[in-house]
Scaffold this motif. Structure first.
Motif, short mmCIF file in Angstrom:
data_model
loop_
_atom_site.label_atom_id
_atom_site.label_comp_id
_atom_site.label_asym_id
_atom_site.label_seq_id
_atom_site.Cartn_x
_atom_site.Cartn_y
_atom_site.Cartn_z
N LEU A 49 0.81 -1.01 0.02
CA LEU A 49 0.24 0.02 0.00
C LEU A 49 1.03 1.22 0.01
CD1 LEU A 49 -3.04 -0.89 0.14
CD2 LEU A 49 -3.03 0.30 2.20
N ARG A 50 2.04 1.35 0.93
CA ARG A 50 2.72 2.33 0.94
C ARG A 50 3.55 2.39 -0.30
NH1 ARG A 50 3.64 4.91 5.82
NH2 ARG A 50 5.62 5.37 5.15
N THR A 51 3.93 1.41 -1.15
CA THR A 51 4.71 1.93 -2.47
C THR A 51 3.54 2.50 -3.36
OG1 THR A 51 4.32 -0.44 -3.09
CG2 THR A 51 6.03 0.06 -2.00
N ILE A 52 2.44 1.99 -3.47
CA ILE A 52 1.51 2.65 -4.25
C ILE A 52 1.20 3.99 -3.91
CG2 ILE A 52 -0.89 2.41 -4.98
CD1 ILE A 52 -0.69 -0.56 -4.46
N ALA A 53 1.04 4.31 -2.73
CA ALA A 53 0.97 5.70 -2.40
C ALA A 53 2.10 6.55 -2.67
CB ALA A 53 0.53 5.71 -1.11
N GLY A 54 3.25 6.02 -2.77
CA GLY A 54 4.26 6.84 -2.95
C GLY A 54 5.28 7.11 -1.54
N PHE A 55 4.69 6.37 -0.57
CA PHE A 55 5.71 6.79 0.49
C PHE A 55 6.90 5.78 0.68
CE2 PHE A 55 1.19 7.02 2.57
CZ PHE A 55 1.23 8.49 2.18
N GLU A 56 7.01 4.90 -0.03
CA GLU A 56 7.90 4.07 -0.20
C GLU A 56 8.54 3.86 -1.49
OE1 GLU A 56 9.61 2.48 2.33
OE2 GLU A 56 8.26 2.43 3.87
N THR A 57 9.75 3.85 -1.94
CA THR A 57 10.41 4.01 -3.40
C THR A 57 10.47 2.25 -3.64
OG1 THR A 57 12.79 4.09 -2.60
CG2 THR A 57 11.54 6.12 -3.32
N LEU A 58 10.10 2.25 -4.97
CA LEU A 58 10.47 0.56 -5.29
C LEU A 58 11.75 0.60 -5.60
CD1 LEU A 58 7.39 0.47 -8.02
CD2 LEU A 58 7.39 -0.28 -5.58
#
Length: 373
Positions: A59-68
């Motif tokens: 969820l946090r990667t989708i939101a942009g809070f975590e980088t892939l």
């Protein structure tokens, strides 16, 4: 239909979100492992997984809070890997609501509009939108109340209104019902679905509760150890889990170890008949708890599948009685008796019984995810 690339693929209409081979690492730990899926427009999608499965990280990667570390996230057809979180038009509802305690209900809801990037609305337009959203989530009359002076369910609605008033293309909910008591959680399930249907926006709802996922989702995604284990409609996932780990997440299956032999399944010193043999390497015989009958020990040749057991104890939970039986190996089998279906049986502790079921009700499953079930 939400789909996984290369597996459970189905016809997808307009999609709001697509993930292509998304991976995330924390040092040597793999949090997300090559995740690919498509989420449709105007849908309620439940993401189910055990603690540590990677669902909040996803969820946090989708939101942009975590980088892939690898892969591509596409929102409405446009890659957003390099787009900062506040410009992705994605709403996020946190488990602890993350409200501003010094602000009133109306000011909490208005915060996103007042601080949104891009075109600014005037005060009257903001007030109109905020009050309409407060009415939609059922909080009219509480506009001036401090968020510290309202109930947990009302705070959850404030958090949802604050997210929805900015008109996001996608709403991510990270265990939004986890902080609520059982009765309120049940009521809020219906409220969330009603609000989503009124607005026509896609909700992606993360939960560790199989009951919540099956009740809420038009589609259910099961995440296991950073990988997608299954995607399907709730009844499909519930009645046809793809492997033993998915069945375990559902918390309604007995998983009996053994091996396939010819057209049967060898376990507990017996060869049980099978309607289907299952995938290569299948080692688990899965029986849903509510599809098992309890009978006196057989006196003659067996008719259909049957296992000898010893009664241990029963638990009363209101609408059902759960009974526990021990197999010869010592493994425990759970039988659920819904009181609306039949009168409860009475068993004697330590006494022998036979468990029976329909051949078609048994599933032969692989362990799943390369791990023990």
């Amino acid at each position: 239909m939400a789909s996984q690339t290369g597996r459970n693929e189905g016809a997808v209409g307009g999609s709001v979100l697509r993930l292509d081979r998304v991976s995330k690492f924390y040092g040597a730990k793999v949090a997300l492992d090559d995740v690919s899926l498509t989420v449709p427009d105007n849908a309620y999608v439940a993401l189910l997984g055990a603690s540590g499965s990677g669902k909040t990280v996803l969820l946090r990667t989708i939101a942009g809070f975590e980088t892939l570390d690898r892969g591509v996230i596409t929102l409405k057809g446009k890659p957003v890997n390099e787009v900062p979180a506040h410009r992705r038009a994605i709403g996020f509802v946190f488990q602890n609501f993350a409200l501003f305690p010094h602000l009133s209900v109306v000011d909490n809801v208005a915060f996103g509009l007042k601080n949104a990037p891009g075109v600014k609305l005037d005060a009257r337009a903001i007030d109109t939108k905020v009050r309409a959203m407060i009415e939609l989530v059922g909080l009219s009359g509480l506009e001036g109340r401090a968020v510290t002076a309202i109930s947990g369910g009302q705070r959850q609605r404030v958090a949802l209104a604050r997210t929805l008033v900015t008109e996001p293309q996608l709403v991510l909910l990270d265990e939004p019902l986890g902080a609520l008591d059982a009765n309120l959680r049940s009521r809020m399930c219906g409220e969330l679905r009603r609000i989503r249907e009124r607005l026509g926006v896609t909700f992606l709802h993360v939960t560790g509760s199989e009951t919540e996922a099956l009740a809420m989702g038009d589609q259910v995604i099961v995440l296991d150890q950073g990988r997608i284990a299954q995607i399907g409609q709730p009844d499909e996932v519930y009645t046809r889990p793809l492997d033993a780990r998915v069945a375990r997440f559902l918390n309604c299956y007995n998983l009996i170890e053994g091996r396939v032999e010819g057209r049967g399944f060898a376990t507990e010193g017996r060869l049980l008949p099978c309607a289907q043999i299952g995938p290569a390497g299948a080692e688990i015989y899965a029986l849903r708890q509510d599809l098992i009958e309890v009978a006196p020990p057989a006196q003659g040749p067996n008719e259909g599948p049957r296992l000898p057991v010893t009664f241990v104890a029963s638990e009363y939970s209101g609408p059902s009685i759960t009974s526990f039986f021990k197999l010869p190996s010592g493994a425990v089998i759970t039988v659920e008796n819904h009181l609306s279906h039949r009168d409860p049986q009475v068993f004697e502790p330590g006494r022998s019984y036979d468990l029976t079921w329909k051949v078609d009700d048994a599933l032969i499953l692989a362990r799943g995810t390369g791990a023990r079930a």
